[in-house]
Design an enzyme around this catalytic site. Structure first.
Site, PDB file in Angstrom:
ATOM      1  N   VAL A   1       0.841  -1.199   0.000  1.00  0.00           N
ATOM      2  CA  VAL A   1       0.000   0.000   0.000  1.00  0.00           C
ATOM      3  C   VAL A   1       0.871   1.242   0.000  1.00  0.00           C
ATOM      4  O   VAL A   1       1.697   1.438   0.888  1.00  0.00           O
ATOM      5  CB  VAL A   1      -0.936   0.033   1.223  1.00  0.00           C
ATOM      6  CG1 VAL A   1      -1.766   1.310   1.239  1.00  0.00           C
ATOM      7  CG2 VAL A   1      -1.851  -1.188   1.235  1.00  0.00           C
TER       8      VAL A   1
ATOM      9  N   ILE B   1       5.564   4.845   1.528  1.00  0.00           N
ATOM     10  CA  ILE B   1       4.952   5.581   2.638  1.00  0.00           C
ATOM     11  C   ILE B   1       4.628   4.584   3.762  1.00  0.00           C
ATOM     12  O   ILE B   1       3.917   3.611   3.534  1.00  0.00           O
ATOM     13  CB  ILE B   1       3.657   6.280   2.189  1.00  0.00           C
ATOM     14  CG1 ILE B   1       3.904   7.130   0.936  1.00  0.00           C
ATOM     15  CG2 ILE B   1       3.091   7.132   3.305  1.00  0.00           C
ATOM     16  CD1 ILE B   1       2.627   7.673   0.312  1.00  0.00           C
TER      17      ILE B   1
ATOM     18  N   LYS C   1      -5.843  -1.497  -2.321  1.00  0.00           N
ATOM     19  CA  LYS C   1      -5.161  -0.818  -1.218  1.00  0.00           C
ATOM     20  C   LYS C   1      -6.149  -0.364  -0.153  1.00  0.00           C
ATOM     21  O   LYS C   1      -5.876  -0.461   1.051  1.00  0.00           O
ATOM     22  CB  LYS C   1      -4.363   0.369  -1.764  1.00  0.00           C
ATOM     23  CG  LYS C   1      -3.286  -0.029  -2.757  1.00  0.00           C
ATOM     24  CD  LYS C   1      -2.700   1.188  -3.447  1.00  0.00           C
ATOM     25  CE  LYS C   1      -1.728   0.803  -4.547  1.00  0.00           C
ATOM     26  NZ  LYS C   1      -1.242   1.980  -5.319  1.00  0.00           N
TER      27      LYS C   1
END
Length: 451
Positions: free
Chosen positions: A146, A150, A219
């Site tokens: 995902v 990040i 996601k």
């Protein structure tokens, strides 16, 4: 601590974490390069060596620009799970089923850790993989699945662990965001912006999973499971892509003080009608985003995720959502956790405690919408549309009609923004207009993202 126990502790700390790597494409080779480039730093933070011992790929002889001579090679990736010199397997081959899923099951079944970037596999089979991991005591990690590099999964699972999460939403697909922001900055239509994205490598030759919203939905389903302690329910995600967004819509949105972004949103209703289960609403769709909202400034192939906690407030995670470097960064971060012994439930709660949530009915949700109609240029069309809105209880805040263009073939663009009201009312209005000869194509409804 006696000398023998201390010796065992030191030997355990010093023994390398031995890694099998399945897939030597962009991501797999990115992991090799990252481990080479930052080896001293990574091993200092992990407390032990991270050592790739074996790799697997379809073609052994292809030059990938990395040195593979130190690694054993397996033509069958599932064999990595059976090797005595492998503690953790990285699955970087891709595919929601087939060899990737077989490898994942074999690895966890053997009690070995699994690190994967495979969002489709986790979205479709995450629950069964988590159950297998729990049974064998193995670790399952998928930070890279995902939003690329990040650390949003770690942020939700660990950093915000003390909070009840109210809502998770964000820009989860860099291809769509690149296309929409290029349309915004250049005035290009969708097809031209897509072609440019493909030329620059931001879009695949077959971009359907991206532009139809499926990638973002994978996601979102994963984030919702982690944020709300739910069983993964990809099939419960309502999906709309960006293929119907035109340059005219981008222009109208700008005139109204908005930009258009593909946004995935997940939130929960209270327990439903005595069932004791919460109801989960998951949707991926293009939205009008106010210019002062943090997501309005997310441009190009960037991802951004917002999580709202009841004590921490709004958290914003933003950065590169794909690519060799960011994805490899997330994979190696998971490896460092495993090397340290930092293993916990993959979905924030023990798998037996994950809730089977009902799917929420969106009809009672209230909000504002942008609705675009493409209609024939003849008298009475506007009256027909506004009458349908009136009969369904939809209040119109503003209305814009663009004159006929030479290339339009007699079609006129009619756009409106509604006052806040129940979603079912807009659906009822469009049902009243279905089949009308005044409409030359299906209306486009873009919700206005609430703050």
């Amino acid at each position: 601590m006696d000398e023998k126990a201390e010796g065992n502790r030191m030997n355990g700390a010093q023994r390398p974490l031995r890694i099998g790597l399945a897939g030597l494409g962009t991501v797999g080779c990115g992991v090799i390069r990252l481990l080479d480039a930052n080896r001293a730093l990574i091993e200092a933070r992990a407390g032990r060596q991270l050592q790739i011992t074996a790799v697997s790929a379809r073609d052994r002889t292809r030059d990938r620009g990395v040195d593979l001579s130190a690694f054993a090679f397996e033509s069958d990736m599932t064999a990595l799970a059976e090797r005595d010199d492998v503690d953790v397997v990285i699955e970087a081959a891709g595919g929601s089923d087939g060899p990737a899923l077989e490898l994942a099951g074999a690895t966890l079944g053997a009690g070995k850790g699994l690190v994967t970037a495979n969002k489709a596999m986790v979205a479709h089979h995450g629950l069964e993989l988590a159950e297998r991991a729990a049974q064998s005591g193995a670790a399952l990690r998928f930070e890279a699945a995902v939003a690329g590099g990040i650390p949003v999964i770690k942020g939700l699972r660990e950093g915000a662990a003390a909070n009840s999460i109210d809502r998770i939403y964000g820009i989860l697909n860099g291809t769509c965001n690149y296309i929409l922001t290029r349309m915004e900055s250049t005035g290009a239509d969708f097809a031209d912006a897509l072609a440019e994205a493909q030329e620059l490598g931001f879009a695949e030759a077959d971009p359907s999973f991206d532009i139809e919203g499926v990638d973002a939905a994978h996601k979102l389903a994963i984030l919702a499971a982690i944020g709300f302690g739910a069983k993964v329910d990809f099939n419960g995600v309502a999906i709309s892509g960006i293929t119907q967004v035109s340059a005219a819509d981008i222009s109208q949105a700008k005139a109204l003080g908005f930009v258009i972004r593909l946004v995935g949103v997940a939130d929960c209703d209270d327990p439903q009608n005595g069932t004791g289960r919460s109801a989960l609403l998951q949707r991926v769709r293009p939205c009008l985003v106010p210019l002062d909202h943090p997501l309005a400034n997310v441009s190009g192939p960037t991802n951004a995720v917002v999580a709202e906690g009841n004590f921490v407030g709004r958290l914003l995670f933003q950065g590169a959502g794909a690519g060799a470097g960011p994805t490899a960064s997330a994979i190696v971060a998971d490896l460092i956790d495993l090397a340290r012994g930092d293993a916990g439930p993959p979905f924030s709660l023990p798998v037996a405690e994950l809730e089977a949530m009902d799917r929420a009915d969106p009809g009672g949700r209230t909000g504002r919408d942008y609705i675009r109609f493409t209609v024939t240029d003849r008298p009475g069309v506007l009256a027909e549309i506004t009458a349908a809105m009136r009969d369904a209880g939809v209040s119109i805040e503003s209305l814009i009609q663009r004159g006929r263009a030479k290339e339009s073939g007699g079609e006129v663009l009619l756009a409106m923004v509604t006052h806040e009201g129940p979603e079912r009312c807009v659906a009822e209005a469009l049902a009243l207009l279905e089949g009308s000869p005044s409409l030359t194509s299906a209306p486009l409804v873009l919700p206005i993202l609430r703050d």
